[in-house]
Design a protein around this motif. Structure first.
Motif, PDB file in Angstrom:
ATOM      1  N   TYR A  47       1.627  -3.775  16.940  1.00  0.00           N
ATOM      2  CA  TYR A  47       2.490  -4.631  16.108  1.00  0.00           C
ATOM      3  C   TYR A  47       3.369  -5.608  16.885  1.00  0.00           C
ATOM      4  O   TYR A  47       4.214  -6.267  16.281  1.00  0.00           O
ATOM      5  N   TYR A  54      -2.547  -5.652  15.057  1.00  0.00           N
ATOM      6  CA  TYR A  54      -2.414  -6.067  13.660  1.00  0.00           C
ATOM      7  C   TYR A  54      -1.629  -7.364  13.502  1.00  0.00           C
ATOM      8  O   TYR A  54      -1.618  -7.944  12.421  1.00  0.00           O
ATOM      9  N   THR A  69     -12.846   0.325   5.934  1.00  0.00           N
ATOM     10  CA  THR A  69     -12.034   1.230   5.100  1.00  0.00           C
ATOM     11  C   THR A  69     -12.670   1.318   3.711  1.00  0.00           C
ATOM     12  O   THR A  69     -13.522   0.502   3.357  1.00  0.00           O
ATOM     13  N   PRO A  71     -11.826   0.490   0.613  1.00  0.00           N
ATOM     14  CA  PRO A  71     -11.925  -0.692  -0.257  1.00  0.00           C
ATOM     15  C   PRO A  71     -12.989  -1.676   0.221  1.00  0.00           C
ATOM     16  O   PRO A  71     -13.563  -2.415  -0.576  1.00  0.00           O
ATOM     17  N   GLY A 101       0.559  -2.457   3.465  1.00  0.00           N
ATOM     18  CA  GLY A 101      -0.536  -2.650   4.421  1.00  0.00           C
ATOM     19  C   GLY A 101      -1.830  -3.023   3.730  1.00  0.00           C
ATOM     20  O   GLY A 101      -2.816  -2.287   3.773  1.00  0.00           O
ATOM     21  N   GLY A 103      -4.210  -4.996   4.324  1.00  0.00           N
ATOM     22  CA  GLY A 103      -5.426  -5.317   5.090  1.00  0.00           C
ATOM     23  C   GLY A 103      -5.966  -6.686   4.754  1.00  0.00           C
ATOM     24  O   GLY A 103      -5.257  -7.691   4.803  1.00  0.00           O
ATOM     25  N   LEU A 128       3.477  -5.646   0.880  1.00  0.00           N
ATOM     26  CA  LEU A 128       4.360  -5.562   2.046  1.00  0.00           C
ATOM     27  C   LEU A 128       3.514  -5.090   3.223  1.00  0.00           C
ATOM     28  O   LEU A 128       2.963  -3.991   3.199  1.00  0.00           O
ATOM     29  N   ASP A 129       3.366  -5.967   4.198  1.00  0.00           N
ATOM     30  CA  ASP A 129       2.540  -5.636   5.363  1.00  0.00           C
ATOM     31  C   ASP A 129       3.319  -6.006   6.610  1.00  0.00           C
ATOM     32  O   ASP A 129       3.908  -7.091   6.656  1.00  0.00           O
ATOM     33  N   VAL A 130       3.343  -5.133   7.595  1.00  0.00           N
ATOM     34  CA  VAL A 130       4.045  -5.488   8.824  1.00  0.00           C
ATOM     35  C   VAL A 130       3.346  -6.622   9.553  1.00  0.00           C
ATOM     36  O   VAL A 130       3.919  -7.278  10.399  1.00  0.00           O
ATOM     37  N   SER A 131       2.081  -6.854   9.231  1.00  0.00           N
ATOM     38  CA  SER A 131       1.332  -7.902   9.910  1.00  0.00           C
ATOM     39  C   SER A 131       1.399  -9.216   9.132  1.00  0.00           C
ATOM     40  O   SER A 131       0.823  -9.363   8.065  1.00  0.00           O
ATOM     41  N   LEU A 134      -2.085 -10.935   8.714  1.00  0.00           N
ATOM     42  CA  LEU A 134      -3.012 -10.535   7.649  1.00  0.00           C
ATOM     43  C   LEU A 134      -2.652 -11.169   6.307  1.00  0.00           C
ATOM     44  O   LEU A 134      -3.472 -11.267   5.418  1.00  0.00           O
ATOM     45  N   ASN A 170      -3.383   2.511   1.298  1.00  0.00           N
ATOM     46  CA  ASN A 170      -4.607   3.117   1.806  1.00  0.00           C
ATOM     47  C   ASN A 170      -4.658   2.936   3.321  1.00  0.00           C
ATOM     48  O   ASN A 170      -4.576   1.802   3.818  1.00  0.00           O
ATOM     49  N   GLU A 171      -4.781   4.032   4.032  1.00  0.00           N
ATOM     50  CA  GLU A 171      -4.858   4.008   5.494  1.00  0.00           C
ATOM     51  C   GLU A 171      -3.697   3.247   6.134  1.00  0.00           C
ATOM     52  O   GLU A 171      -3.917   2.407   7.009  1.00  0.00           O
ATOM     53  N   VAL A 172      -2.501   3.511   5.678  1.00  0.00           N
ATOM     54  CA  VAL A 172      -1.323   2.902   6.296  1.00  0.00           C
ATOM     55  C   VAL A 172      -0.602   3.945   7.159  1.00  0.00           C
ATOM     56  O   VAL A 172      -0.237   3.678   8.298  1.00  0.00           O
ATOM     57  N   TRP A 241      10.962   6.422   7.299  1.00  0.00           N
ATOM     58  CA  TRP A 241      10.239   5.380   6.551  1.00  0.00           C
ATOM     59  C   TRP A 241      10.090   5.777   5.083  1.00  0.00           C
ATOM     60  O   TRP A 241      10.408   5.005   4.183  1.00  0.00           O
TER      61      TRP A 241
HETATM   62  C1  LIG Z   1      -5.869   0.574   8.843  1.00  0.00           C
HETATM   63  S1  LIG Z   1      -5.183  -0.836   8.094  1.00  0.00           S
HETATM   64  C2  LIG Z   1      -5.575  -0.559   6.406  1.00  0.00           C
HETATM   65  C3  LIG Z   1      -5.690  -1.822   5.602  1.00  0.00           C
HETATM   66  C4  LIG Z   1      -6.043  -1.682   4.135  1.00  0.00           C
HETATM   67  N1  LIG Z   1      -5.080  -0.884   3.414  1.00  0.00           N
HETATM   68  C5  LIG Z   1      -7.433  -1.131   3.922  1.00  0.00           C
HETATM   69  O1  LIG Z   1      -7.572  -0.022   3.444  1.00  0.00           O
HETATM   70  O2  LIG Z   1      -8.403  -1.834   4.266  1.00  0.00           O
HETATM   71  C6  LIG Z   1      -3.467  -0.496   8.216  1.00  0.00           C
HETATM   72  C7  LIG Z   1      -2.559  -1.533   7.571  1.00  0.00           C
HETATM   73  O3  LIG Z   1      -1.233  -1.006   7.471  1.00  0.00           O
HETATM   74  C8  LIG Z   1      -0.303  -1.988   7.860  1.00  0.00           C
HETATM   75  N2  LIG Z   1       0.936  -1.278   8.195  1.00  0.00           N
HETATM   76  C9  LIG Z   1       1.176  -0.408   9.203  1.00  0.00           C
HETATM   77  N3  LIG Z   1       2.432   0.071   9.154  1.00  0.00           N
HETATM   78  C10 LIG Z   1       3.002  -0.465   8.051  1.00  0.00           C
HETATM   79  C11 LIG Z   1       4.280  -0.354   7.428  1.00  0.00           C
HETATM   80  N4  LIG Z   1       5.231   0.415   7.960  1.00  0.00           N
HETATM   81  N5  LIG Z   1       4.525  -1.069   6.310  1.00  0.00           N
HETATM   82  C12 LIG Z   1       3.565  -1.858   5.781  1.00  0.00           C
HETATM   83  N6  LIG Z   1       2.325  -2.012   6.321  1.00  0.00           N
HETATM   84  C13 LIG Z   1       2.056  -1.331   7.434  1.00  0.00           C
HETATM   85  C14 LIG Z   1      -1.035  -2.722   8.974  1.00  0.00           C
HETATM   86  O4  LIG Z   1      -0.471  -3.978   9.259  1.00  0.00           O
HETATM   87  C15 LIG Z   1      -2.436  -2.833   8.328  1.00  0.00           C
HETATM   88  O5  LIG Z   1      -2.509  -3.899   7.431  1.00  0.00           O
END
Ligand SMILES: C[S@@+](CC[C@H](N)C(=O)[O-])C[C@H]1O[C@@H](n2cnc3c(N)ncnc32)[C@H](O)[C@@H]1O
Length: 392
Positions: A47, A54, A69, A71, A101, A103, A128-131, A134, A170-172, A241
């Motif tokens: 990050y 990301y 992933t 989706p 997150g 994605g 809300l995405d830290v990236s 994306l 999902n996967e965050v 968090w």
């Molecule tokens: C493995 S990817 C999954 C993306 C998507 N959800 C999918 O299933 O295809 C992880 C995502 O989580 C985001 N992320 C990680 N930590 C986060 C946080 N604290 N708040 C929001 N997004 C976060 C990353 O930037 C990335 O977009």
């Protein structure tokens, strides 16, 4: 713990990008007096603004990226998730969706379509995405797939003050920085990162008190059965968090989908090398110090810790189940049988996707869903098939 890893060649641009991030991490190591914690390293590798995996331009998710992933594998995953959100929004009499997150934006686009078809569109679909990198990709995906619904989508820079509706991720949780530790001769050591002979290397140091105490509690919970040299990971930031996310949830449900286990299984004696996994162009390996900025780093989620943090934050644990059972509870079978107007190739694809999502050896059992709620009595259909909360 690392095994020799053979990975595809990186391009000159990728190498230059990674070198910039390596320099940034080395500066942090120097400033910290010679080493940094693994969580700090992982935070920077994934990050660091403009350079982290990301936070920069790598393709990441999908066939042309590093990993895939649910989706991305199968739109039916997001359709089932939408059915669950619809049930909650219905019970609440409306509300918003907040996706963490997001994605590539694929899940948001499919969910919006499905919620529209179900007649239960959220007031707003917040992301809300830290990236920040994306964000543009998400906007493009939604604009292409559901242009008329784009005005409902809002990107947030921080948590909203008040929220009512459904939060989905999902996967965050698996992408959050973790500490690594090893227990040797009864002493808890943290595994940090230093700069060695031309590359990063793992160093061992006495664990800070909080990490040590939490590791000792994990060991006790595991019946003090760990072999000497037992090593694993711990997400020290999860409680904080989840607490701040819970603070803004006034009414509604949070749904976290991820790979993980109840604590007892995650920290069982036989899992003595942890669950850290790295992805680079669909190859996976266990060396997180390679290719900073170019590879994904993940670890399995301790769902007992998620439930504990939720209860501490005043939420109710509505249930915990496998992805397979959650999808089945949310009309997966109906989506599979409703194939009117669908050609044979698409039908075959649909059943292949369903198998990938539900078979125990694929994503069906490794992936779990936990539902947390505040001021929401609605029963959740995704948990009606098989609730495994007792296992947490
Ligand atoms: C493995 S990817 C999954 C993306 C998507 N959800 C999918 O299933 O295809 C992880 C995502 O989580 C985001 N992320 C990680 N930590 C986060 C946080 N604290 N708040 C929001 N997004 C976060 C990353 O930037 C990335 O977009």
């Amino acid at each position: 713990m690392s095994h020799a890893v053979e990975l595809p060649e990186v391009s000159a641009d990728e190498a230059a990008h990674s070198a910039q991030l390596v320099a940034r991490i080395r500066a942090a190591i120097d400033a910290a007096g010679g080493w940094i914690s693994f969580a700090r390293f992982m935070q920077m590798a994934l990050y660091e603004p403009g350079l982290g995996y990301y936070s920069a331009g790598a393709r990441k998710i999908g066939a042309a990226g590093d990993f895939i992933t649910a989706p991305e594998v199968a739109p039916v995953f997001s359709r089932c998730l939408a059915a669950q959100c619809a049930e909650v929004l219905d019970a609440l009499g409306g509300g918003d969706i907040l996706e963490f997150g997001a994605g590539s934006g694929t899940m948001a686009a499919v969910m919006l379509h499905e919620l529209e078809a179900l007649g239960v569109l959220p007031g707003r679909y917040l992301i809300l995405d830290v990236s920040a990198d994306l964000r543009e990709r998400q906007r493009e995906t939604i604009a292409a797939a559901a242009p008329h619904l784009l005005p409902r989508v809002e990107w947030l820079d921080r948590l909203p003050q008040h929220f009512s509706g459904v939060m989905v991720a999902n996967e965050v949780l698996d992408a959050m920085p973790v500490e690594r530790f090893v227990v040797r001769d009864g002493t808890v050591l943290c595994l940090g990162v230093a700069w060695g002979e031309g590359s990063f290397e793992t160093v061992e140091a006495p664990a800070p008190n909080e990490l040590r105490d939490r590791v000792l509690r994990l060991r006790e919970d595991a019946g003090d059965s760990w072999p000497d040299g037992y090593s694993s990971e711990l997400n020290m930031g999860l409680r904080g968090w989840l607490g701040s996310v819970a603070d803004c949830l006034e009414r509604g449900v949070m749904l976290f989908v991820d790979y993980g286990l109840p604590r007892r299984e995650l920290y069982a004696a036989e899992r003595s090398d942890g669950t850290l996994l790295c992805h680079f162009r669909h190859r996976f390996h266990d060396d997180p110090l390679l290719l900073p900025g170019l590879q994904d780093i993940t670890s399995w989620v301790d769902f007992t810790a998620v439930a504990e943090a939720a209860v501490e934050a005043g939420l109710e644990v509505k249930g915990y189940t496998t992805q397979a059972h959650f999808l089945i509870g949310n009309d997966l079978t109906r989506h599979l049988s409703d194939v009117s107007g669908v050609d044979l190739v698409q039908r075959v694809n649909l059943s292949r996707q369903a198998m990938l999502l539900t078979l125990p050896g694929e994503m069906g059992e490794r992936f779990k869903v936990i539902a947390l709620a505040r001021n929401c009595d609605a029963p959740l259909r995704g948990l009606a098939v098989r609730d495994l909360t007792h296992a947490l």
